[in-house]
Write an enzyme that holds these catalytic residues in place. Structure first.
Site, PDB file in Angstrom:
ATOM      1  CG  ASP A 238      -8.295  -3.302  19.211  1.00  0.00           C
ATOM      2  OD1 ASP A 238      -7.994  -3.798  20.303  1.00  0.00           O
ATOM      3  OD2 ASP A 238      -9.200  -3.773  18.496  1.00  0.00           O
TER       4      ASP A 238
ATOM      5  CE  LYS B 290     -10.246  -1.428  21.914  1.00  0.00           C
ATOM      6  NZ  LYS B 290      -9.188  -2.262  22.507  1.00  0.00           N
TER       7      LYS B 290
END
Ligand code: NDP
Ligand code: 2IT
Length: 444
Positions: free
Chosen positions: A166, A126
Site C-alpha cells: 500500500d 489492513k
C-alpha cells in the site's frame, strides 16, 4: 431511530477520534439503508451491522529498530483483521507517518466490500505503521521491516491473513518482510503478495491496480455511451497506482496531463512521460521537481492543484480526502465527465455528492481500484498450485474481473432504484455476498 442511524451513532461514540473510519462507515451504511430496511427485524436481532462494523480482531504492537546513527527508534505497528466471512483476511500494509488505528480501520472496512466485489474468496484486513520509509537508507528500511514482521508473523499465514503493499510499501519492503517471515517460520508459503518475480510474485501484480482502474474506466464510459480514446485526464499521485494508471491510459489512447506527490504537481501538456516518471520514482526515489530535467516544457507547481486543470476525467491515485468540494466544483465547471478513484476514499463525502448531483460518472475506490487486490488473490492461487501464469493470462483475468465489477455494481444499483449510482451499487453488491456468508456461518 432507524437501525442504520443507530449503528452510525454507535460507531462514532465507540470509536472517538477516528474520523476516516466514521466517514467510511457512513458512506457504506447510508448506501445499504434500503437493503437493511427490507430485512430490518432479522438484521437487528442478529446484530448484523454491529458485527460488520466491529473488526474481528485488531493488533497493535511496538516496532523497535536501530537507525544508521545507532539510535533506537520506536514505531507502532497495526493489523486490523476485519472480516473473514468470505476468505482469509487480505489487504495491504501502509507505511506512512500519518498512520493511526482509525486510518487502518477505515481501510480494513473498505477492503471487506472491495474484496467481495472481486468475486474471489478473500476477507478484509489492513495494517501498517507510522514508519516513514522516505529518506531512510535500505538498511534502515530492512531493520524496520524485519522488526515489524518479527511481531506480525504470529498473526499471519497463507490461509489466515495475507498482507501486501500500500502507500510506502512496495517490492523492496515486501521482500524484506518475506525474508524475515520465512526465516522465523521456516515455511515457503504465499503469506504476502506483491512479491518479486524470482520468489513467488505474480506477473502483472505491479501494474494491476492502475491497469484495473483503466479497464473499469473504459468499461463504465462505454456503458454510458462514451469512450476513453481521445480524452484528457488528470491523475494525482506518482506512486504505484498512479504510474500504471498513466501508462494504461496512454496505451488506450487518452492523454494524461498531470501527476503529483506530497510536495507539488506537474502539468505536462504533451502528456506525462511515463519512462521519466518511473525513473524518478521507482529508481531514484526522488521528488517530482526532477521531472523538469526530463521534460523541459512541463510545469512544476508547489502544493495542491491537479484538479484545477481542465480535463475530461479525474483519477485520484494518491490518498484519502485529496479531492474536496472545492475541487469537485472546479472539475464540474471545467466539464469533467467522470471521476474514478484509484486511491482509497480520495473523494470527500460532500465532493462525491456534488459530483453525482452534477451528472459526473463516479466510481468509488472499492470498485475502481479492486484490480490490485484481485491480482493479489491470483498470486495466492499461483503460490498454492506452485505455478506461475504468463503476463497475458493474469492481465486477461484482471480485465475480466474489472468488467464483471462494472456490470455487478451497475445491476445492483438498478435493482435498488439507484440507476447509475455506482457508490450504492458497489456497497450493495459487495455487502450481499458478505452478509450471505455471515448468515450461513451463524453468530460468530
Ligand atoms: P505509493 O506509496 O506508491 O504512492 C503514493 C503516492 O501518493 C505518492 O505519490 C505520494 O507522494 C502520494 N501521497 C501519499 N500520501 C499523501 C498525502 N498525505 N498527501 C499527498 N500525497 C500523498 O502508494 P500507492 O500508489 O500504492 O497507493 C496510492 C493509493 O492507492 C492509496 O490510497 C492506496 O491505499 C491505494 N491503493 C493501492 C493499491 C496497491 O496495489 N498499491 C491497491 C488499491 C488501492 P509522496 O511520495 O510525496 O508521499
Ligand atoms: O487497498 C488495497 O486494495 C491494497 N493496498 C492492495 C491489497 C492487496 O492485498 O493486494
Amino acid at each position: 431511530m432507524s437501525y442504520v442511524d443507530e449503528v452510525i451513532e454507535q460507531v462514532v461514540k465507540q470509536n472517538p477520534a477516528e474520523p476516516e473510519f466514521h466517514q467510511a462507515v457512513k458512506e457504506v451504511l447510508e448506501s445499504l439503508r434500503v437493503v437493511v430496511e427490507a430485512n430490518e427485524e432479522r438484521y437487528r436481532k442478529d446484530a448484523l451491522l454491529e458485527r460488520l462494523v466491529n473488526p474481528e480482531r485488531q493488533i497493535k504492537f511496538r516496532v523497535p529498530w536501530i537507525d544508521d546513527q545507532g539510535q533506537v527508534q520506536v514505531n507502532t505497528g497495526y493489523r486490523v483483521q476485519f472480516s473473514s466471512a468470505i476468505g482469509p483476511y487480505k489487504g495491504g500494509l501502509r507505511l506512512h507517518p500519518s498512520v493511526n488505528l482509525g486510518i487502518i480501520k477505515f481501510l480494513g472496512f473498505e477492503q471487506i466490500f472491495k474484496n467481495s466485489l472481486t468475486g474471489l474468496p478473500i476477507g478484509g484486513g489492513k495494517g501498517g505503521s507510522d514508519f516513514d520509509p522516505k529518506g531512510k537508507s535500505d538498511r534502515e528500511v530492512m531493520a524496520f521491516c524485519q522488526s515489524f514482521i518479527t511481531e506480525l508473523y504470529k498473526y499471519i499465514g497463507a490461509d489466515t491473513d495475507v498482507p501486501a503493499g500500500d502507500i510506502g510499501t512496495g517490492a523492496r519492503e515486501i521482500g524484506y518482510m518475506y525474508g524475515q517471515y520465512k526465516r522465523i517460520r521456516g515455511v515457503y508459503e504465499g503469506v504476502l503478495t506483491g512479491k518479486g518475480l524470482s520468489y513467488g510474485g505474480s506477473l502483472a501484480r505491479t501494474e494491476a491496480t492502475g491497469y484495473g482502474l483503466l479497464y473499469l474506466t473504459e468499461e463504465l464510459l462505454k456503458m454510458n455511451g462514451m469512450e476513453l480514446t481521445g480524452k484528457t485526464i488528470a491523475v494525482s499521485g506518482s506512486g504505484n497506482v498512479a504510474i500504471y494508471a498513466i501508462q494504461k491510459a496512454q496505451q488506450l489512447g487518452a492523454k494524461v496531463v498531470t501527476c503529483s506527490d506530497s510536495t507539488g504537481w506537474i502539468y505536462d501538456e504533451e502528456g506525462i512521460d511515463v519512462a521519466a516518471l518511473k525513473e524518478i520514482k521507482e529508481v531514484k526515489r526522488a521528488r517530482l521537481t526532477e521531472y523538469k530535467n526530463y521534460c523541459p516544457n512541463s510545469e512544476y507547481h508547489e502544493g495542491k492543484g491537479v484538479w484545477s486543470v481542465k480535463v475530461d476525467i479525474a483519477l485520484p491515485c494518491a490518498t484519502q480526502n485529496e479531492l474536496d468540494l472545492e475541487d469537485a466544483k472546479i472539475l464540474v465547471s471545467n466539464g469533467c465527465i467522470g471521476v474514478f478513484e484509484g486511491a482509497n476514499m480520495p473523494t470527500t463525502l460532500e465532493a462525491t455528492e456534488y459530483l453525482q448531483a452534477n451528472g459526473v460518472i463516479f466510481a468509488p475506490g472499492k470498485a475502481a481500484n479492486a484490480g490490485g487486490v484481485a491480482t493479489s488473490a491470483l498470486e495466492m492461487s499461483q503460490n498454492s498450485e506452485r505455478l506461475s501464469w504468463s503476463f497475458e493470462e493474469v492481465d486477461t483475468k484482471l480485465k475480466e474481473i474489472m468488467i464483471n465489477i462494472c456490470h455487478n455494481i451497475s445491476d445492483a444499483a438498478e435493482r435498488y432504484g439507484a440507476k447509475g449510482n455506482y457508490v450504492v451499487g458497489a456497497n450493495i453488491a459487495g455487502f450481499e455476498k458478505v452478509v450471505d456468508a455471515m448468515n450461513a456461518q451463524g453468530i460468530v
